[in-house]
Design an enzyme around this catalytic site. Structure first.
Site, PDB file in Angstrom:
ATOM      1  N   ASN A 102       0.823  -1.208   0.000  1.00  0.00           N
ATOM      2  CA  ASN A 102       0.000   0.000   0.000  1.00  0.00           C
ATOM      3  C   ASN A 102       0.859   1.260   0.000  1.00  0.00           C
ATOM      4  O   ASN A 102       1.918   1.294   0.613  1.00  0.00           O
ATOM      5  CB  ASN A 102      -0.917   0.019   1.224  1.00  0.00           C
ATOM      6  CG  ASN A 102      -1.825  -1.191   1.253  1.00  0.00           C
ATOM      7  OD1 ASN A 102      -1.980  -1.868   0.245  1.00  0.00           O
ATOM      8  ND2 ASN A 102      -2.410  -1.476   2.407  1.00  0.00           N
ATOM      9  N   ASP A 104      -0.668   4.192   0.874  1.00  0.00           N
ATOM     10  CA  ASP A 104      -1.512   5.162   1.578  1.00  0.00           C
ATOM     11  C   ASP A 104      -0.901   5.760   2.845  1.00  0.00           C
ATOM     12  O   ASP A 104      -1.420   6.738   3.391  1.00  0.00           O
ATOM     13  CB  ASP A 104      -2.895   4.546   1.885  1.00  0.00           C
ATOM     14  CG  ASP A 104      -2.825   3.248   2.694  1.00  0.00           C
ATOM     15  OD1 ASP A 104      -1.869   3.074   3.478  1.00  0.00           O
ATOM     16  OD2 ASP A 104      -3.736   2.404   2.541  1.00  0.00           O
ATOM     17  N   HIS A 119       5.864  -0.652  -2.794  1.00  0.00           N
ATOM     18  CA  HIS A 119       5.323   0.048  -3.970  1.00  0.00           C
ATOM     19  C   HIS A 119       5.373   1.560  -3.814  1.00  0.00           C
ATOM     20  O   HIS A 119       4.719   2.290  -4.575  1.00  0.00           O
ATOM     21  CB  HIS A 119       3.888  -0.424  -4.268  1.00  0.00           C
ATOM     22  CG  HIS A 119       3.821  -1.834  -4.789  1.00  0.00           C
ATOM     23  ND1 HIS A 119       2.655  -2.561  -4.843  1.00  0.00           N
ATOM     24  CD2 HIS A 119       4.795  -2.639  -5.299  1.00  0.00           C
ATOM     25  CE1 HIS A 119       2.909  -3.762  -5.351  1.00  0.00           C
ATOM     26  NE2 HIS A 119       4.196  -3.837  -5.633  1.00  0.00           N
ATOM     27  N   GLY A 187      -5.119  -9.171   3.237  1.00  0.00           N
ATOM     28  CA  GLY A 187      -5.821  -8.280   2.305  1.00  0.00           C
ATOM     29  C   GLY A 187      -5.131  -8.003   0.992  1.00  0.00           C
ATOM     30  O   GLY A 187      -5.151  -6.870   0.519  1.00  0.00           O
ATOM     31  N   ALA A 231     -10.107  -8.028   7.787  1.00  0.00           N
ATOM     32  CA  ALA A 231      -8.853  -7.814   8.517  1.00  0.00           C
ATOM     33  C   ALA A 231      -9.106  -7.099   9.847  1.00  0.00           C
ATOM     34  O   ALA A 231      -8.519  -7.455  10.871  1.00  0.00           O
ATOM     35  CB  ALA A 231      -7.895  -6.995   7.656  1.00  0.00           C
TER      36      ALA A 231
HETATM   37  C1  BJW Z   1      -9.970  -7.667   2.190  1.00  0.00           C
HETATM   38  C2  BJW Z   1     -10.848  -6.729   2.745  1.00  0.00           C
HETATM   39  C3  BJW Z   1     -10.947  -6.679   4.158  1.00  0.00           C
HETATM   40  C4  BJW Z   1     -10.888  -6.519   0.592  1.00  0.00           C
HETATM   41  N1  BJW Z   1     -10.219  -7.510   4.895  1.00  0.00           N
HETATM   42  N2  BJW Z   1      -9.277  -8.489   2.947  1.00  0.00           N
HETATM   43  C5  BJW Z   1       2.749 -11.686 -16.356  1.00  0.00           C
HETATM   44  C6  BJW Z   1       3.008 -12.646 -15.394  1.00  0.00           C
HETATM   45  C7  BJW Z   1       3.652 -12.314 -14.207  1.00  0.00           C
HETATM   46  C8  BJW Z   1       4.059 -11.011 -13.953  1.00  0.00           C
HETATM   47  C9  BJW Z   1       3.806 -10.067 -14.901  1.00  0.00           C
HETATM   48  C10 BJW Z   1       3.163 -10.402 -16.089  1.00  0.00           C
HETATM   49  N3  BJW Z   1       3.034  -9.273 -16.822  1.00  0.00           N
HETATM   50  C11 BJW Z   1       3.581  -8.257 -16.123  1.00  0.00           C
HETATM   51  C12 BJW Z   1       4.061  -8.710 -14.958  1.00  0.00           C
HETATM   52  C13 BJW Z   1       4.712  -7.932 -13.891  1.00  0.00           C
HETATM   53  C14 BJW Z   1       3.730  -7.101 -13.120  1.00  0.00           C
HETATM   54  C15 BJW Z   1       2.628  -7.997 -12.555  1.00  0.00           C
HETATM   55  O1  BJW Z   1       2.777  -8.629 -11.523  1.00  0.00           O
HETATM   56  N4  BJW Z   1       1.481  -8.071 -13.217  1.00  0.00           N
HETATM   57  C16 BJW Z   1       0.390  -8.975 -12.799  1.00  0.00           C
HETATM   58  C17 BJW Z   1      -0.906  -8.180 -12.650  1.00  0.00           C
HETATM   59  C18 BJW Z   1       0.286 -10.082 -13.781  1.00  0.00           C
HETATM   60  N5  BJW Z   1       4.510  -6.502 -12.040  1.00  0.00           N
HETATM   61  C19 BJW Z   1       5.190  -5.389 -12.221  1.00  0.00           C
HETATM   62  O2  BJW Z   1       5.172  -4.774 -13.255  1.00  0.00           O
HETATM   63  C20 BJW Z   1       6.056  -4.956 -11.046  1.00  0.00           C
HETATM   64  N6  BJW Z   1       7.355  -4.681 -11.492  1.00  0.00           N
HETATM   65  C21 BJW Z   1       8.147  -5.628 -12.013  1.00  0.00           C
HETATM   66  O3  BJW Z   1       7.781  -6.780 -12.091  1.00  0.00           O
HETATM   67  O4  BJW Z   1       9.385  -5.167 -12.407  1.00  0.00           O
HETATM   68  C22 BJW Z   1      10.147  -6.026 -13.242  1.00  0.00           C
HETATM   69  C23 BJW Z   1       9.721  -5.746 -14.650  1.00  0.00           C
HETATM   70  C24 BJW Z   1      10.238  -4.638 -15.282  1.00  0.00           C
HETATM   71  C25 BJW Z   1       9.866  -4.372 -16.590  1.00  0.00           C
HETATM   72  C26 BJW Z   1       8.920  -5.178 -17.239  1.00  0.00           C
HETATM   73  C27 BJW Z   1       8.374  -6.254 -16.572  1.00  0.00           C
HETATM   74  C28 BJW Z   1       8.789  -6.557 -15.271  1.00  0.00           C
HETATM   75  C29 BJW Z   1       5.507  -3.654 -10.447  1.00  0.00           C
HETATM   76  C30 BJW Z   1       4.160  -3.833  -9.851  1.00  0.00           C
HETATM   77  C31 BJW Z   1       3.678  -2.478  -9.324  1.00  0.00           C
HETATM   78  C32 BJW Z   1       2.242  -2.528  -8.843  1.00  0.00           C
HETATM   79  N7  BJW Z   1       1.785  -1.190  -8.652  1.00  0.00           N
HETATM   80  C33 BJW Z   1       0.461  -0.957  -8.076  1.00  0.00           C
HETATM   81  C34 BJW Z   1       0.195   0.569  -8.054  1.00  0.00           C
HETATM   82  C35 BJW Z   1       1.016   1.253  -6.962  1.00  0.00           C
HETATM   83  C36 BJW Z   1       0.774   2.712  -6.898  1.00  0.00           C
HETATM   84  C37 BJW Z   1      -0.595   3.098  -6.409  1.00  0.00           C
HETATM   85  O5  BJW Z   1      -1.131   2.534  -5.456  1.00  0.00           O
HETATM   86  O6  BJW Z   1      -1.118   4.004  -6.984  1.00  0.00           O
HETATM   87  O7  BJW Z   1       0.402  -1.491  -6.772  1.00  0.00           O
HETATM   88  S1  BJW Z   1      -0.854  -1.823  -8.940  1.00  0.00           S
HETATM   89  C38 BJW Z   1      -1.764  -2.218  -7.497  1.00  0.00           C
HETATM   90  O8  BJW Z   1      -1.748  -3.648  -7.273  1.00  0.00           O
HETATM   91  C39 BJW Z   1      -0.969  -1.607  -6.334  1.00  0.00           C
HETATM   92  C40 BJW Z   1      -1.104  -2.662  -5.288  1.00  0.00           C
HETATM   93  O9  BJW Z   1      -0.093  -2.508  -4.304  1.00  0.00           O
HETATM   94  C41 BJW Z   1      -1.007  -3.933  -6.084  1.00  0.00           C
HETATM   95  C42 BJW Z   1      -1.563  -5.126  -5.389  1.00  0.00           C
HETATM   96  O10 BJW Z   1      -2.922  -5.003  -5.136  1.00  0.00           O
HETATM   97  P1  BJW Z   1      -3.538  -5.539  -3.784  1.00  0.00           P
HETATM   98  O11 BJW Z   1      -2.981  -4.804  -2.646  1.00  0.00           O
HETATM   99  O12 BJW Z   1      -3.418  -7.008  -3.734  1.00  0.00           O
HETATM  100  O13 BJW Z   1      -5.066  -5.060  -3.931  1.00  0.00           O
HETATM  101  P2  BJW Z   1      -6.294  -5.756  -4.694  1.00  0.00           P
HETATM  102  O14 BJW Z   1      -7.327  -4.722  -4.889  1.00  0.00           O
HETATM  103  O15 BJW Z   1      -5.857  -6.510  -5.867  1.00  0.00           O
HETATM  104  O16 BJW Z   1      -6.819  -6.839  -3.651  1.00  0.00           O
HETATM  105  C43 BJW Z   1      -7.430  -6.484  -2.428  1.00  0.00           C
HETATM  106  C44 BJW Z   1      -7.637  -7.769  -1.644  1.00  0.00           C
HETATM  107  O17 BJW Z   1      -8.159  -7.412  -0.363  1.00  0.00           O
HETATM  108  C45 BJW Z   1      -8.651  -8.725  -2.283  1.00  0.00           C
HETATM  109  O18 BJW Z   1      -8.095 -10.033  -2.251  1.00  0.00           O
HETATM  110  C46 BJW Z   1      -9.869  -8.631  -1.364  1.00  0.00           C
HETATM  111  O19 BJW Z   1     -10.562  -9.862  -1.261  1.00  0.00           O
HETATM  112  C47 BJW Z   1      -9.238  -8.253  -0.043  1.00  0.00           C
HETATM  113  N8  BJW Z   1     -10.076  -7.487   0.902  1.00  0.00           N
HETATM  114  N9  BJW Z   1     -11.484  -5.991   1.785  1.00  0.00           N
HETATM  115  C48 BJW Z   1      -9.450  -8.404   4.328  1.00  0.00           C
HETATM  116  N10 BJW Z   1     -11.823  -5.785   4.836  1.00  0.00           N
END
Ligand code: BJW
Ligand code: ZN
Length: 243
Positions: A102, A104, A119, A187, A231
Site C-alpha cells: 500500500n 496510503d 510500492h 488483504g 482484517a
Molecule cells: C480484504 C478486505 C478486508 C478486501 N479484509 N481483505 C505476467 C506474469 C507475471 C508477472 C507479470 C506479467 N506481466 C507483467 C508482470 C509484472 C507485473 C505484474 O505482476 N502483473 C500482474 C498483474 C500479472 N509486475 C510489475 O510490473 C512490477 N514490477 C516488475 O515486475 O518489475 C520487473 C519488470 C520490469 C519491466 C517489465 C516487466 C517486469 C511492479 C508492480 C507495481 C504494482 N503497482 C500498483 C500501483 C502502486 C501505486 C498506487 O497505489 O497508486 O500497486 S498496482 C496495485 O496492485 C498496487 C497494489 O499494491 C497492487 C496489489 O494489489 P492488492 O494490494 O493485492 O489489492 P487488490 O485490490 O488486488 O486486492 C485487495 C484484496 O483485499 C482482495 O483479495 C480482497 O478480497 C481483499 N479485501 N477488503 C481483508 N476488509
C-alpha cells in the site's frame, strides 16, 4: 476458526521472527478503495490501468487527477483496528518486518516502525528530470505539479506496472520472508509480482503462513491457515489480551 485463531496466537507469542505482508484489503475498512473488483473503479477507469508509466506519458493530467483524488480521500481517513493490531504485534515480537504494497501511509500513521513500503508512498513525489524525492502531504498537488529545483514535471513516487521495485527494499523484504517463522498475509489478491512471491518464499523457508482475506486467493491452497473475514475483525483477535 476460533480454535485456529487461538493456535496461531500462541505460535505468534512464542515466535522470534515474524513477517507480515499487507495489501489494499487492510485499508478497505478505513475507506480506501481497493484496486480490483467493483471498488477499483474511478470515473469509469480501472485503477490498475492508471498505474502505468504509459498512462502517465499519455495523459499526465488524468493520472495526476486520479492521484489528487486519492490524496484528498486518504487525507480524511485514518488507520483501523487491523493497522493498530500490527503495531501491537511489532512491540511483542523480537524481529518483526511489515511489508506493505500500500502507498496510503496508514501503517506509518498507525505507528509501525520496521516498515517496507515496496510500492512506494503516495505522499512522496519525484522529479522526472533530477529525480529529487520530496515529501508533500498536501491533499491537492494541482493539475501538473513541477519541481522547485529544475521546473520539470513531478510524478507520484510509487511503483507502476513494468517498473522495478527498489532493489534494496525488495532484498530486505525477501530476507525477512526467508528468515521468518511465521508470515501473515493480509488483504492482498496475491497476483501482482514480485510482491506475491514473498509468501511463497516464506513457505519454502519453512515458515507457518497464514492468510487473512474476505475471499480465497491463488495462494490460499498453500496456506497453513486461511481466515476468511475482515482484517479489522480478525487481526486484532490475534493480539487480544496480550500484556
Ligand atoms: C480484504 C478486505 C478486508 C478486501 N479484509 N481483505 C505476467 C506474469 C507475471 C508477472 C507479470 C506479467 N506481466 C507483467 C508482470 C509484472 C507485473 C505484474 O505482476 N502483473 C500482474 C498483474 C500479472 N509486475 C510489475 O510490473 C512490477 N514490477 C516488475 O515486475 O518489475 C520487473 C519488470 C520490469 C519491466 C517489465 C516487466 C517486469 C511492479 C508492480 C507495481 C504494482 N503497482 C500498483 C500501483 C502502486 C501505486 C498506487 O497505489 O497508486 O500497486 S498496482 C496495485 O496492485 C498496487 C497494489 O499494491 C497492487 C496489489 O494489489 P492488492 O494490494 O493485492 O489489492 P487488490 O485490490 O488486488 O486486492 C485487495 C484484496 O483485499 C482482495 O483479495 C480482497 O478480497 C481483499 N479485501 N477488503 C481483508 N476488509
Ligand atoms: Zn527536478
Amino acid at each position: 476458526m476460533e480454535a485456529q485463531i487461538q493456535t496461531l496466537k500462541k505460535q505468534l507469542l512464542a515466535a522470534e521472527r515474524v513477517a507480515v505482508m499487507t495489501g489494499a484489503g487492510i485499508s478497505a475498512e478505513s475507506g480506501v478503495p481497493t484496486f480490483r473488483g467493483a471498488d477499483g473503479l474511478w470515473k469509469n477507469y480501472r485503477a490498475v490501468d492508471l498505474a502505468t508509466p504509459e498512462a502517465f506519458d499519455r495523459n499526465p493530467r488524468l493520472v495526476w487527477e486520479f492521484y489528487n483524488w486519492r490524496r484528498a480521500l486518504i487525507s480524511k481517513l485514518t488507520f483501523n483496528a487491523a493497522h493498530a493490531a500490527l503495531v501491537k504485534l511489532e512491540t511483542k515480537v523480537p524481529s518483526f518486518t511489515l511489508i506493505t504494497q500500500n502507498v496510503d501511509g496508514l501503517h506509518n500513521r498507525a505507528g509501525s516502525r520496521n516498515l517496507l513500503e515496496i510500492h512506494g508512498n503516495l505522499w512522496q513525489v519525484r522529479c522526472l528530470q533530477c529525480q529529487e524525492i520530496i515529501l508533500d502531504e498536501s491533499p491537492d498537488m494541482g493539475e501538473l505539479p513541477t519541481c522547485e529545483q529544475c521546473g520539470s514535471l513531478l510524478r507520484p513516487n510509487v511503483v507502476w506496472f513494468g517498473e522495478s521495485l527498489d532493489q534494496a527494499t525488495l532484498n530486505r523484504a525477501m530476507q525477512a520472508c526467508r528468515d521468518c517463522e511465521i508470515m501473515l498475509v493480509i488483504g492482498t489478491s496475491a497476483i501482482v509480482q514480485p510482491a506475491a512471491s514473498l509468501a511463497l518464499e516464506a513457505k519454502q523457508g519453512g515458515a507457518v503462513v497464514a492468510e487473512i482475506n474476505i475471499e480465497q486467493t491463488p495462494h490460499s491452497y498453500f496456506m497453513d491457515y486461511t481466515f476468511q473475514g475482515k482484517a479489522g475483525e480478525i487481526v486484532p483477535r490475534l493480539v487480544e489480551d496480550w500484556k
